[in-house]
Design a protein around this motif. Structure first.
Motif, PDB file in Angstrom:
ATOM      1  N   UNK A   1       0.815  -1.212   0.000  1.00  0.00           N
ATOM      2  CA  UNK A   1       0.000   0.000   0.000  1.00  0.00           C
ATOM      3  C   UNK A   1       0.847   1.261   0.000  1.00  0.00           C
ATOM      4  N   UNK A   2       2.081   1.158   0.492  1.00  0.00           N
ATOM      5  CA  UNK A   2       2.864   2.354   0.799  1.00  0.00           C
ATOM      6  C   UNK A   2       4.127   2.512  -0.043  1.00  0.00           C
ATOM      7  N   UNK A   3       4.406   1.571  -0.942  1.00  0.00           N
ATOM      8  CA  UNK A   3       5.617   1.618  -1.763  1.00  0.00           C
ATOM      9  C   UNK A   3       5.267   1.368  -3.225  1.00  0.00           C
ATOM     10  N   UNK A   4       5.949   2.057  -4.102  1.00  0.00           N
ATOM     11  CA  UNK A   4       5.843   1.771  -5.530  1.00  0.00           C
ATOM     12  C   UNK A   4       6.822   0.646  -5.829  1.00  0.00           C
ATOM     13  N   UNK A   5       6.303  -0.524  -6.159  1.00  0.00           N
ATOM     14  CA  UNK A   5       7.135  -1.706  -6.317  1.00  0.00           C
ATOM     15  C   UNK A   5       7.599  -1.854  -7.763  1.00  0.00           C
TER      16      UNK A   5
END
Length: 479
Positions: A245-249
């Motif tokens: 939810x919190x990182x651009x992978x």
């Protein structure tokens, strides 16, 4: 565990009846084993006993006899909820008899590849949603396991072209040795079930067994936002596909733009029209799957469940274009933030499946304040102080019941809540819960929300969270 055929003519003990125990007893009986099914409950509380005996299976109810497990016992299949401290399990371990749950057996039986889904919270929602996505993609899933249907029954029904989608608890996974899913998903980890596992280390190790037998060609899906989960996932064999939810992978499934990492978020934030679920594979190819504000159920934690379900579906071979509609259509499962109705201008929600504090935090954070919370249940030794910020920020009032009623009352008062009611138990547990609903209704005004989200298991008062949730709904409807 050996192949099923190796148990022909050998003694197999099935410990605990109910649905999964009865299914395992029938299976080994059909395979030619000499089966003894045992349950400590009295005979009149074991409705499966007569059916098993009619098949020629030996059934012993009312306790665990000393000679239940003997040196010639080849295998003990246990109900997941029976603790390892139970006498027959200790006897089996002392004699070197292998102890497994039905998950181990189903893993050998299934001709279809298996999706295994576990975590402290969100298992049922993610498993059910995954089934919806795979169905929409034409991949013929059967959903079973901890979600209700015995896994061994589903494993015997499914064909080689389908997918067996299994919700798996730590209790089930602890009793596995060779279980090998094609896709394994670990959602999150929170302190829970320590009365069963004894330590957090044992609980985490039991969950991590889901990844233990992965190999090249398998996929490990894991929550990159949970440090312990991420460490387990990064060491898994096969393809590693995180979600966040919190990182651009660079590889995996994420929300873009990401959510802020330092906030739980509420339903309005979770449904920001700016956010999309995006998948990227190892080649760098990027696919937009669905807008977060169009997901069928609200809340940041449900968005995480959607990410996991999308990752599973893509790993199983679903076309990305088939996923948007079921992501938007899905409205959740019974007892998990289930809308019950509006009574006296207040909305009522049933979240009986919230059996630990983390689940309650997620649920309360997903609904707009002000809320009146009904909480309490089996005392597993938690102090519930992690709920203090939630109580301070989100609650108008609280009603406590069950074994933990005084613990949660003290936490609520420490948080500064003045609108607190404690419901003392009466002989009829349903009547106790009905009184709690009436207390909450008296606190609620127009526009408020009354939420049953107990933060505790149900077993001090009810046989299951399902029974607790249904009584709550009945009590709300009497208003």
């Amino acid at each position: 565990m050996m192949p099923l055929a190796n148990y022909r003519g050998r003694k197999v003990v099935v410990l605990g009846l109910a649905r999964s125990g009865a299914a395992a007893a029938k299976l080994f009986h059909q395979a030619g084993s000499v089966v003894t099914a045992n349950d400590r409950k009295e005979r009149d509380a074991c409705p499966e006993a007569s059916e098993l005996e009619a098949l020629g299976i030996s059934v012993v109810c009312g306790g665990h006899p000393d000679d239940l497990v003997t040196p010639d016992t080849a295998l003990l299949v246990k109900n997941p909820g029976i603790p390892y401290s139970a006498a027959p399990i200790r006897q089996a371990e002392a004699l070197g008899v292998e102890v497994v749950t039905e998950v181990e057996v189903a893993g050998q039986l299934s001709p279809a590849p298996i999706v295994g889904i576990t975590g402290s919270n969100g298992k049922t929602t993610t498993t059910t949603w995954t089934g919806e996505l795979l169905t929409a993609a034409g991949l013929s899933p059967i959903v079973a396991g901890n979600i209700g249907r015995p896994l061994v029954d589903a494993a015997q029904e499914i064909g080689p072209d389908g997918w067996l989608v299994a919700e798996l608890s730590s209790f089930q996974l602890k009793g596995t040795t060779d279980f090998h899913p094609r896709i394994a998903c670990l959602l999150n980890l929170a302190e829970t079930h320590l009365d069963y596992h004894g330590t957090m280390e044992d609980y985490v190790a039991s969950k991590a067994k889901l990844f233990a037998n992965l190999s090249e060609g398998d996929t490990a899906i894991y929550n990159a936002d949970d440090d312990v989960v991420a460490e387990i996932g990064r060491t898994a064999a096969g393809r590693r596909w995180p979600f966040s939810l919190t990182k651009r992978l660079a590889v995996g499934v994420s929300v873009e733009p990401p959510f802020p990492a330092d906030a739980e978020g509420d339903s309005s934030e979770a449904h920001s029209a700016e956010r999309w679920i995006v998948a990227r594979d190892e080649s760098g190819a990027q696919t937009r799957i669905a807008a977060v504000d169009r997901l069928g159920i609200p809340g940041r934690h449900n968005c995480a469940n959607a990410l996991a379900a999308v990752a599973i579906a893509l790993a199983a071979g679903a076309e990305a274009s088939a996923l948007r509609e079921p992501l938007e259509r899905f409205k959740g499962v019974e007892h998990r933030l289930e809308y019950v109705g509006t009574f006296r201008d207040a909305r009522y929600y049933n979240d009986s499946k919230a059996t630990n504090p983390t689940a309650t935090i997620m649920s309360v954070s997903s609904l707009p304040a002000p809320l009146i919370l009904i909480a309490g249940g089996l005392d597993r030794g938690s102090d519930y102080r992690e709920l203090i910020p939630l109580f301070q920020d989100r609650l108008k009032g609280i009603v406590t019941l069950g074994e933990t009623r005084e613990k949660i009352r003290k936490v609520a008062e420490e948080a500064g809540l003045t609108n607190v009611a404690v419901v003392e138990p009466v002989e009829d547990a349903a009547e106790t819960l009905k009184r709690a609903v009436l207390e909450a209704a008296a606190m609620a005004g127009p526009g408020d929300i009354v939420l049953l989200s107990p933060a505790c298991a149900s077993w001090d008062m009810f046989p299951s969270y399902e029974v607790r949730g249904r009584i709550f709904k009945q009590s709300a409807h009497t208003l």
